[in-house]
Write a protein that holds these residues in place. Structure first.
Motif, PDB file in Angstrom:
ATOM      1  N   THR A   1     -24.662  40.664  42.491  1.00 46.64           N
ATOM      2  CA  THR A   1     -23.284  40.775  42.971  1.00 46.64           C
ATOM      3  C   THR A   1     -22.331  40.097  42.001  1.00 46.64           C
ATOM      4  OG1 THR A   1     -24.019  40.803  45.280  1.00 46.64           O
ATOM      5  CG2 THR A   1     -21.715  40.223  44.861  1.00 46.64           C
ATOM      6  N   GLN A   2     -22.719  38.896  41.521  1.00 46.43           N
ATOM      7  CA  GLN A   2     -21.886  38.167  40.575  1.00 46.43           C
ATOM      8  C   GLN A   2     -21.763  38.929  39.259  1.00 46.43           C
ATOM      9  OE1 GLN A   2     -20.603  36.030  43.056  1.00 46.43           O
ATOM     10  NE2 GLN A   2     -20.273  34.842  41.197  1.00 46.43           N
ATOM     11  N   GLN A   3     -22.856  39.493  38.806  1.00 43.91           N
ATOM     12  CA  GLN A   3     -22.823  40.248  37.559  1.00 43.91           C
ATOM     13  C   GLN A   3     -21.958  41.500  37.693  1.00 43.91           C
ATOM     14  OE1 GLN A   3     -26.889  40.984  36.433  1.00 43.91           O
ATOM     15  NE2 GLN A   3     -27.312  38.841  35.984  1.00 43.91           N
ATOM     16  N   HIS A   4     -22.031  42.133  38.858  1.00 46.68           N
ATOM     17  CA  HIS A   4     -21.229  43.340  39.087  1.00 46.68           C
ATOM     18  C   HIS A   4     -19.742  43.002  39.085  1.00 46.68           C
ATOM     19  CE1 HIS A   4     -20.102  47.287  40.509  1.00 46.68           C
ATOM     20  NE2 HIS A   4     -19.467  46.745  41.524  1.00 46.68           N
ATOM     21  N   LYS A   5     -19.379  41.867  39.670  1.00 50.33           N
ATOM     22  CA  LYS A   5     -17.985  41.457  39.691  1.00 50.33           C
ATOM     23  C   LYS A   5     -17.492  41.144  38.277  1.00 50.33           C
ATOM     24  CE  LYS A   5     -17.910  39.535  44.382  1.00 50.33           C
ATOM     25  NZ  LYS A   5     -17.775  38.293  45.178  1.00 50.33           N
ATOM     26  N   GLY A   6     -18.380  40.531  37.489  1.00 49.55           N
ATOM     27  CA  GLY A   6     -17.987  40.159  36.134  1.00 49.55           C
ATOM     28  C   GLY A   6     -17.862  41.338  35.193  1.00 49.55           C
ATOM     29  N   HIS A   7     -18.512  42.441  35.554  1.00 52.72           N
ATOM     30  CA  HIS A   7     -18.489  43.620  34.677  1.00 52.72           C
ATOM     31  C   HIS A   7     -17.979  44.868  35.421  1.00 52.72           C
ATOM     32  CE1 HIS A   7     -21.521  40.870  32.987  1.00 52.72           C
ATOM     33  NE2 HIS A   7     -21.080  41.300  31.823  1.00 52.72           N
ATOM     34  N   LYS A   8     -17.104  44.661  36.392  1.00 55.02           N
ATOM     35  CA  LYS A   8     -16.685  45.790  37.209  1.00 55.02           C
ATOM     36  C   LYS A   8     -15.867  46.812  36.415  1.00 55.02           C
ATOM     37  CE  LYS A   8     -12.719  43.211  39.036  1.00 55.02           C
ATOM     38  NZ  LYS A   8     -12.084  42.718  40.278  1.00 55.02           N
ATOM     39  N   LYS A   9     -15.319  46.398  35.267  1.00 52.87           N
ATOM     40  CA  LYS A   9     -14.572  47.345  34.449  1.00 52.87           C
ATOM     41  C   LYS A   9     -15.497  48.289  33.684  1.00 52.87           C
ATOM     42  CE  LYS A   9     -10.535  44.396  33.744  1.00 52.87           C
ATOM     43  NZ  LYS A   9      -9.653  43.762  32.735  1.00 52.87           N
ATOM     44  N   ASN A  10     -16.755  47.851  33.534  1.00 54.88           N
ATOM     45  CA  ASN A  10     -17.719  48.686  32.828  1.00 54.88           C
ATOM     46  C   ASN A  10     -18.433  49.596  33.810  1.00 54.88           C
ATOM     47  OD1 ASN A  10     -17.104  47.332  30.466  1.00 54.88           O
ATOM     48  ND2 ASN A  10     -18.659  45.765  30.848  1.00 54.88           N
ATOM     49  N   LYS A  11     -18.641  50.822  33.435  1.00 53.87           N
ATOM     50  CA  LYS A  11     -19.338  51.745  34.315  1.00 53.87           C
ATOM     51  C   LYS A  11     -20.817  51.419  34.341  1.00 53.87           C
ATOM     52  CE  LYS A  11     -16.212  55.651  33.697  1.00 53.87           C
ATOM     53  NZ  LYS A  11     -16.101  57.063  33.292  1.00 53.87           N
ATOM     54  N   LYS A  12     -21.412  51.562  35.488  1.00 54.27           N
ATOM     55  CA  LYS A  12     -22.842  51.333  35.632  1.00 54.27           C
ATOM     56  C   LYS A  12     -23.607  52.447  34.946  1.00 54.27           C
ATOM     57  CE  LYS A  12     -24.745  49.295  39.469  1.00 54.27           C
ATOM     58  NZ  LYS A  12     -25.237  49.262  40.844  1.00 54.27           N
ATOM     59  N   LYS A  13     -24.690  52.076  34.284  1.00 57.11           N
ATOM     60  CA  LYS A  13     -25.496  53.094  33.606  1.00 57.11           C
ATOM     61  C   LYS A  13     -26.033  54.096  34.617  1.00 57.11           C
ATOM     62  CE  LYS A  13     -27.056  50.124  29.847  1.00 57.11           C
ATOM     63  NZ  LYS A  13     -28.225  49.521  29.181  1.00 57.11           N
ATOM     64  N   LYS A  14     -26.076  55.329  34.195  1.00 55.73           N
ATOM     65  CA  LYS A  14     -26.557  56.388  35.084  1.00 55.73           C
ATOM     66  C   LYS A  14     -28.008  56.135  35.471  1.00 55.73           C
ATOM     67  CE  LYS A  14     -26.916  61.393  35.456  1.00 55.73           C
ATOM     68  NZ  LYS A  14     -26.716  62.679  34.757  1.00 55.73           N
ATOM     69  N   GLY A  15     -28.269  56.212  36.764  1.00 50.81           N
ATOM     70  CA  GLY A  15     -29.636  56.046  37.235  1.00 50.81           C
ATOM     71  C   GLY A  15     -30.048  54.604  37.468  1.00 50.81           C
ATOM     72  N   GLU A  16     -29.189  53.653  37.162  1.00 47.97           N
ATOM     73  CA  GLU A  16     -29.548  52.244  37.340  1.00 47.97           C
ATOM     74  C   GLU A  16     -29.538  51.895  38.823  1.00 47.97           C
ATOM     75  OE1 GLU A  16     -26.876  48.733  36.380  1.00 47.97           O
ATOM     76  OE2 GLU A  16     -28.232  48.732  34.654  1.00 47.97           O
ATOM     77  N   GLU A  17     -30.574  51.229  39.271  1.00 51.59           N
ATOM     78  CA  GLU A  17     -30.690  50.850  40.675  1.00 51.59           C
ATOM     79  C   GLU A  17     -30.676  49.338  40.812  1.00 51.59           C
ATOM     80  OE1 GLU A  17     -33.535  53.108  43.212  1.00 51.59           O
ATOM     81  OE2 GLU A  17     -34.317  53.766  41.270  1.00 51.59           O
ATOM     82  N   PRO A  18     -30.224  48.829  41.963  1.00 52.45           N
ATOM     83  CA  PRO A  18     -30.312  47.386  42.186  1.00 52.45           C
ATOM     84  C   PRO A  18     -31.773  46.943  42.171  1.00 52.45           C
ATOM     85  CG  PRO A  18     -28.905  48.449  43.822  1.00 52.45           C
ATOM     86  CD  PRO A  18     -29.602  49.539  43.084  1.00 52.45           C
ATOM     87  N   VAL A  19     -31.991  45.762  41.628  1.00 49.63           N
ATOM     88  CA  VAL A  19     -33.352  45.222  41.600  1.00 49.63           C
ATOM     89  C   VAL A  19     -33.657  44.631  42.968  1.00 49.63           C
ATOM     90  CG1 VAL A  19     -34.868  43.494  40.565  1.00 49.63           C
ATOM     91  CG2 VAL A  19     -33.274  44.766  39.134  1.00 49.63           C
TER      92      VAL A  19
ATOM     93  N   GLY B   1     -37.559  47.476  47.280  1.00 48.10           N
ATOM     94  CA  GLY B   1     -37.694  48.931  47.370  1.00 48.10           C
ATOM     95  C   GLY B   1     -37.826  49.607  46.024  1.00 48.10           C
ATOM     96  N   LEU B   2     -37.180  49.045  45.005  1.00 46.95           N
ATOM     97  CA  LEU B   2     -37.267  49.624  43.667  1.00 46.95           C
ATOM     98  C   LEU B   2     -38.710  49.631  43.170  1.00 46.95           C
ATOM     99  CD1 LEU B   2     -36.036  50.628  40.985  1.00 46.95           C
ATOM    100  CD2 LEU B   2     -35.666  48.223  40.371  1.00 46.95           C
ATOM    101  N   PHE B   3     -39.425  48.549  43.447  1.00 45.33           N
ATOM    102  CA  PHE B   3     -40.804  48.453  42.956  1.00 45.33           C
ATOM    103  C   PHE B   3     -41.785  49.187  43.868  1.00 45.33           C
ATOM    104  CE2 PHE B   3     -38.581  45.082  40.810  1.00 45.33           C
ATOM    105  CZ  PHE B   3     -39.017  45.274  39.510  1.00 45.33           C
TER     106      PHE B   3
END
Length: 279
Positions: free
Chosen positions: A232-250, A253-255
């Motif tokens: 959440t903190q990282q997302h707030k710090g980089h909210k201007k950058n678009k998330k890479k396509k296909g990237e999922e939260p760690v 369920g991901l594993f």
């Protein structure tokens, strides 16, 4: 005066040391082998180097004197060992690193750090292979007294995972030991690499990841709140950058999904490893 006799004596040092009390081994045998490191004959130096590193890894801190430690760290010097024709010395230096570090204690890692980093960048693949396999062990020894090493350990892991196949496999072999040793913010970087490795073109890499997916899912479950907060903190710090396509939260369920993907792998050995790793 016969060099072959000195070579044989050096080669037998470890077997002799195992038959003697530790104090005698560390004083007499280690001292004799240490003296042979500067022998004029290359083959004597090669035998002495191997046995010196093995004996030093077993020695107590009291017997790892400044002179012996300086001789040990000098074995990581590429220019010096190449000039003398002792390139194999760096491999034995890497082999003994966890044992020497364990004897010295984490607070004295600063005395070995330059040699350790130099060995991690060594041109010889078998030296890097040894260090890739032992990185989690080194991290667990060093981190309690040197928390700042966590970032360096993860960067080294990343470099090893981009290396040759055998080195990549060695890096993954003991990964489960590294994860609890580093803080969650560094572990998060490692976790993000795993889905990509699960799709690696090399089936042996996928099989190694398949053996880990259950432990990785458990780690995510145990550190769920911390990982969620970090992301959440990282997302707030980089909210201007678009998330890479296909990237999922760690998250766990991901594993779980990664494990299901590996259970459907085209290679039977990968599927077998993935099924066996299901908790």
């Amino acid at each position: 005066e016969t060099w072959s006799v000195r070579e044989a004596a050096a080669a037998a040092a470890m077997e002799l040391g195992e038959a003697l009390p530790p104090q005698t081994r560390d004083e007499a045998v280690l001292g004799a082998v240490h003296a042979l490191l500067d022998d004029k004959v290359r083959w004597v130096r090669a035998a002495a180097c191997e046995q010196f590193c093995k004996l030093l890894a077993l020695a107590s801190a009291a017997h790892i004197t400044p002179v012996r430690l300086a001789s040990y760290t000098a074995l990581a010097d590429v220019a010096a060992t190449t000039r003398r024709g002792d390139s194999a010395a760096r491999r034995w230096c890497a082999y003994a690193m966890p044992g020497v570090l364990q004897a010295l204690g984490p607070r004295r890692f600063c005395e070995l750090q330059d040699a350790y980093v130099a060995l991690c960048d060594d041109l010889q693949w078998d030296t890097r292979l040894t260090l890739a396999a032992s990185l989690p062990v080194v991290a667990r020894i060093v981190l309690p007294a040197n928390p700042s090493f966590a970032g360096k350990a993860v960067r080294l892991l990343g470099a090893f995972l981009r290396d040759l196949e055998e080195i990549r496999l060695a890096s993954l072999r003991n990964l489960a030991l590294l994860m609890p040793a580093v803080p969650p913010r560094h572990a998060l970087r490692v976790l993000r690499w795993m889905p990509h490795l699960a799709r690696d073109e090399n089936w042996r890499v996928r099989r190694r990841v398949a053996k880990l997916h259950g432990e990785l899912a458990q780690y995510c479950s145990d550190h769920k709140q911390q990982l969620a907060h970090l992301q959440t903190q990282q997302h707030k710090g980089h909210k201007k950058n678009k998330k890479k396509k296909g990237e999922e939260p760690v998250e766990t369920g991901l594993f779980v999904r990664m494990g299901m993907q590996l259970c459907d792998d085209p290679v039977w050995a990968v599927r077998q490893a993935a099924v066996a790793a299901v908790p």
